[in-house]
Motif scaffolding. Structure first.
Motif, PDB file in Angstrom:
ATOM      1  N   GLY A  59      35.683  14.801  -9.149  1.00  0.00           N
ATOM      2  CA  GLY A  59      36.521  15.655  -9.977  1.00  0.00           C
ATOM      3  C   GLY A  59      37.269  16.701  -9.163  1.00  0.00           C
ATOM      4  O   GLY A  59      38.378  17.106  -9.537  1.00  0.00           O
ATOM      5  N   TRP A  60      36.684  17.137  -8.046  1.00  0.00           N
ATOM      6  CA  TRP A  60      37.370  18.111  -7.192  1.00  0.00           C
ATOM      7  C   TRP A  60      38.689  17.550  -6.691  1.00  0.00           C
ATOM      8  O   TRP A  60      39.718  18.227  -6.727  1.00  0.00           O
ATOM      9  CB  TRP A  60      36.487  18.507  -5.998  1.00  0.00           C
ATOM     10  N   ALA A  61      38.663  16.303  -6.221  1.00  0.00           N
ATOM     11  CA  ALA A  61      39.885  15.693  -5.694  1.00  0.00           C
ATOM     12  C   ALA A  61      40.925  15.528  -6.803  1.00  0.00           C
ATOM     13  O   ALA A  61      42.114  15.801  -6.610  1.00  0.00           O
ATOM     14  CB  ALA A  61      39.572  14.340  -5.055  1.00  0.00           C
ATOM     15  N   LYS A  62      40.480  15.076  -7.983  1.00  0.00           N
ATOM     16  CA  LYS A  62      41.414  14.894  -9.100  1.00  0.00           C
ATOM     17  C   LYS A  62      42.045  16.223  -9.496  1.00  0.00           C
ATOM     18  O   LYS A  62      43.256  16.311  -9.738  1.00  0.00           O
ATOM     19  CB  LYS A  62      40.689  14.314 -10.313  1.00  0.00           C
ATOM     20  N   ALA A  63      41.220  17.267  -9.606  1.00  0.00           N
ATOM     21  CA  ALA A  63      41.735  18.563 -10.046  1.00  0.00           C
ATOM     22  C   ALA A  63      42.753  19.116  -9.052  1.00  0.00           C
ATOM     23  O   ALA A  63      43.836  19.579  -9.446  1.00  0.00           O
ATOM     24  CB  ALA A  63      40.575  19.548 -10.227  1.00  0.00           C
ATOM     25  N   ILE A  64      42.444  19.043  -7.766  1.00  0.00           N
ATOM     26  CA  ILE A  64      43.359  19.578  -6.744  1.00  0.00           C
ATOM     27  C   ILE A  64      44.654  18.774  -6.723  1.00  0.00           C
ATOM     28  O   ILE A  64      45.758  19.342  -6.702  1.00  0.00           O
ATOM     29  CB  ILE A  64      42.672  19.584  -5.367  1.00  0.00           C
ATOM     30  N   LEU A  65      44.532  17.438  -6.752  1.00  0.00           N
ATOM     31  CA  LEU A  65      45.729  16.598  -6.749  1.00  0.00           C
ATOM     32  C   LEU A  65      46.557  16.824  -8.014  1.00  0.00           C
ATOM     33  O   LEU A  65      47.792  16.892  -7.968  1.00  0.00           O
ATOM     34  CB  LEU A  65      45.327  15.127  -6.636  1.00  0.00           C
ATOM     35  N   GLY A  66      45.887  16.974  -9.160  1.00  0.00           N
ATOM     36  CA  GLY A  66      46.601  17.219 -10.412  1.00  0.00           C
ATOM     37  C   GLY A  66      47.370  18.522 -10.394  1.00  0.00           C
ATOM     38  O   GLY A  66      48.534  18.578 -10.822  1.00  0.00           O
ATOM     39  N   VAL A  67      46.735  19.582  -9.886  1.00  0.00           N
ATOM     40  CA  VAL A  67      47.416  20.880  -9.806  1.00  0.00           C
ATOM     41  C   VAL A  67      48.625  20.780  -8.871  1.00  0.00           C
ATOM     42  O   VAL A  67      49.709  21.299  -9.172  1.00  0.00           O
ATOM     43  CB  VAL A  67      46.429  21.977  -9.343  1.00  0.00           C
ATOM     44  N   ASP A 104      35.467  15.837 -15.285  1.00  0.00           N
ATOM     45  CA  ASP A 104      34.447  15.251 -14.398  1.00  0.00           C
ATOM     46  C   ASP A 104      33.500  16.320 -13.864  1.00  0.00           C
ATOM     47  O   ASP A 104      32.291  16.101 -13.750  1.00  0.00           O
ATOM     48  CB  ASP A 104      35.104  14.532 -13.217  1.00  0.00           C
ATOM     49  N   LEU A 105      34.046  17.478 -13.530  1.00  0.00           N
ATOM     50  CA  LEU A 105      33.209  18.556 -13.011  1.00  0.00           C
ATOM     51  C   LEU A 105      32.262  19.095 -14.080  1.00  0.00           C
ATOM     52  O   LEU A 105      31.145  19.512 -13.775  1.00  0.00           O
ATOM     53  CB  LEU A 105      34.088  19.688 -12.462  1.00  0.00           C
ATOM     54  N   ARG A 106      32.703  19.090 -15.334  1.00  0.00           N
ATOM     55  CA  ARG A 106      31.873  19.623 -16.425  1.00  0.00           C
ATOM     56  C   ARG A 106      30.797  18.637 -16.873  1.00  0.00           C
ATOM     57  O   ARG A 106      29.660  19.018 -17.108  1.00  0.00           O
ATOM     58  CB  ARG A 106      32.751  19.987 -17.618  1.00  0.00           C
ATOM     59  N   VAL A 107      31.187  17.372 -17.049  1.00  0.00           N
ATOM     60  CA  VAL A 107      30.247  16.410 -17.641  1.00  0.00           C
ATOM     61  C   VAL A 107      29.733  15.379 -16.651  1.00  0.00           C
ATOM     62  O   VAL A 107      28.876  14.569 -16.991  1.00  0.00           O
ATOM     63  CB  VAL A 107      30.881  15.684 -18.850  1.00  0.00           C
ATOM     64  N   GLY A 108      30.268  15.394 -15.436  1.00  0.00           N
ATOM     65  CA  GLY A 108      29.829  14.412 -14.445  1.00  0.00           C
ATOM     66  C   GLY A 108      30.768  13.221 -14.402  1.00  0.00           C
ATOM     67  O   GLY A 108      31.300  12.795 -15.416  1.00  0.00           O
ATOM     68  N   ALA A 109      30.971  12.705 -13.205  1.00  0.00           N
ATOM     69  CA  ALA A 109      31.842  11.554 -13.015  1.00  0.00           C
ATOM     70  C   ALA A 109      31.034  10.275 -13.096  1.00  0.00           C
ATOM     71  O   ALA A 109      29.808  10.295 -13.071  1.00  0.00           O
ATOM     72  CB  ALA A 109      32.546  11.651 -11.661  1.00  0.00           C
ATOM     73  N   SER A 110      31.738   9.151 -13.181  1.00  0.00           N
ATOM     74  CA  SER A 110      31.047   7.865 -13.139  1.00  0.00           C
ATOM     75  C   SER A 110      30.345   7.726 -11.804  1.00  0.00           C
ATOM     76  O   SER A 110      30.865   8.161 -10.776  1.00  0.00           O
ATOM     77  CB  SER A 110      32.058   6.722 -13.291  1.00  0.00           C
TER      78      SER A 110
END
Length: 199
Positions: A59-67, A104-110
């Motif tokens: 989720g860290w990678a997704k959040a940074i890339l999304g921002v 993903d960071l809140r509930v967990g990723a697959s």
């Protein structure tokens, strides 16, 4: 890191360098226009190396890339030139990706897939062909294919994750998700709506 992964990484790097060289020497792109592409490629490589070495939530990678993507879209909207729907698309896709990363960071990723992906793909093909000939239980499948039990279980888990096999009362049989358009549309809508349902 085994030889296949090293070879795959080298091929990826060589392909990227060749593509950049083509843009510079054949299409006469200025080098400064390629800097964002080089930066993005380097960031992806660093992320993959860090992910392989350390266990952390993707989720860290997704959040940074999304921002970053949403920021580029917002910056592009401030410029008068360019195509409006592409700018809005970047902004919307970036916002969704950032929300999905936070989700993903809140509930967990697959959970990450374990084992060698090349071996898992080969084993999945072997297991799927065995099930295509005859639906079987997991125990019967382990006896039918010439693979260690843990590799059969890993291949079954991968096929279930892809939606290529279905289990009914302990018996596995092939399924064809490509023909079930309604199911595919429902899955896609559920996936797109997942970040919004968490807030």
């Amino acid at each position: 890191m085994d030889a296949r992964r090293i070879t795959g990484s080298l091929i990826e790097v060589a392909g990227t360098v060749s593509g950049l060289a083509l843009l510079v020497f054949v299409l006469d792109w200025p080098v400064e226009r390629l800097l964002p592409i080089v930066f993005a490629f380097a960031a992806v490589r660093v992320y993959r190396l860090a992910r392989d070495r350390y266990e952390f939530n993707p989720g860290w990678a997704k959040a940074i890339l999304g921002v970053a993507l949403a920021g580029l879209g917002a910056a592009a909207l401030l410029r008068p030139d360019g195509i409006l729907w592409i700018k809005l698309g970047m902004l919307g896709a970036g916002a969704w990706l950032a929300l999905d990363g936070v989700c993903d960071l809140r509930v967990g990723a697959s959970p990450r897939r374990t084992g060698d992906p090349y071996v898992t793909v080969q084993d999945a093909g072997t297991v799927w062909r065995a099930l295509d000939r005859e639906p079987r239980s997991a125990e019967a499948l382990r006896d039918a294919v010439d693979l260690p039990a843990e590799r059969v279980d890993r291949a079954l888990a991968e096929l279930e994750r892809q939606g290529r096999v279905a289990e009914t009362r302990g018996v596995y049989e092939p399924s064809d998700p490509d023909r079930d358009w309604g199911g595919l549309v429902n899955k896609a809508l559920a996936r797109l709506g997942r970040p919004l349902r968490q807030f």
